[in-house]
Design an enzyme around this catalytic site. Structure first.
Site, PDB file in Angstrom:
ATOM      1  N   ALA A  83     -61.346  -5.534  36.844  1.00  0.00           N
ATOM      2  CA  ALA A  83     -61.561  -5.477  35.403  1.00  0.00           C
ATOM      3  C   ALA A  83     -60.324  -4.930  34.680  1.00  0.00           C
ATOM      4  O   ALA A  83     -60.102  -5.219  33.513  1.00  0.00           O
ATOM      5  CB  ALA A  83     -62.767  -4.598  35.123  1.00  0.00           C
TER       6      ALA A  83
ATOM      7  N   HIS B  20     -54.644  -3.163  36.781  1.00  0.00           N
ATOM      8  CA  HIS B  20     -54.086  -2.507  37.961  1.00  0.00           C
ATOM      9  C   HIS B  20     -53.555  -3.533  38.978  1.00  0.00           C
ATOM     10  O   HIS B  20     -52.411  -3.457  39.426  1.00  0.00           O
ATOM     11  CB  HIS B  20     -55.198  -1.646  38.576  1.00  0.00           C
TER      12      HIS B  20
ATOM     13  N   PHE C 184     -43.349 -14.417  51.138  1.00  0.00           N
ATOM     14  CA  PHE C 184     -44.432 -13.912  50.287  1.00  0.00           C
ATOM     15  C   PHE C 184     -45.781 -14.460  50.757  1.00  0.00           C
ATOM     16  O   PHE C 184     -46.125 -15.605  50.465  1.00  0.00           O
ATOM     17  CB  PHE C 184     -44.124 -14.354  48.853  1.00  0.00           C
TER      18      PHE C 184
END
Ligand code: INI
Length: 158
Positions: A90, A93, A118
């Site tokens: 949400a 971060h 990656f």
């Protein structure tokens, strides 16, 4: 008629005699373990040996670049593979983590003149993570390992 080019350099997919370091994030390790299995399986299917694979576990994806840089400095490996799973929540971060890891890994590859691959899954949902860890959309770890083999062989030729 098109002329055939004589100076084309491509990396083969032979993993014999290549040494790999794989950095794995423990966060979401249920999925990361599957990526690691896919990477190891891919290397062995292309002729690589388990003695030539070094695995380092770090707490989360954010810590991967530091360890990748340390591994690159040792000059013991032909390629480094970064494996992690970042699931968007949400808050922003997860986005911060993904963008730091992405630019960190790219920089380490260029700075050390070596392939740093990656293999971070950036998933919107747990379902997306499942799909990229060995089900519907394949295994991101295996794809990363294949890129590592090709890039390691390409860099050796240039
Ligand atoms: N690390 C991940 O690898 N994936 C995530 O989804 C994640 N989220 O969402 O929080 C995550 N966080 C931990 C982070 O990588 C660091 O380990 C932690 O912040 C300590 O520096």
């Amino acid at each position: 008629m098109e002329k055939k080019l004589s100076n084309v350099i491509e990396g083969s997919l032979q993993a014999n005699d290549l040494k790999f370091a794989i950095v794995c994030a423990r966060f979401n390790d249920f999925f990361v373990s599957k990526l690691l299995d896919g990477a190891v399986d891919c290397i062995s299917r292309h002729g690589g040996q388990s003695k030539d694979i070094t695995v380092c576990w770090v707490p989360g994806s954010f810590e991967i670049p530091l360890v990748a840089q340390r591994l690159a400095e040792t000059k013991k490996y032909d390629a480094i593979i970064a494996l992690g799973v970042v699931i968007q929540g949400a808050t922003s971060h997860a986005q911060f983590i993904t963008s730091q890891v992405t630019s960190g890994l790219a920089e380490i590859g260029i700075k050390n003149l070596m392939p740093v691959i990656f293999g971070i899954v950036s998933a919107e949902t747990i379902e997306h993570a499942i799909e990229r860890s060995g089900s519907k959309v394949g295994n991101r770890g295996a794809e990363a390992a294949k890129s590592a083999i090709e890039m390691a062989n390409l860099m050796k030729q240039i």
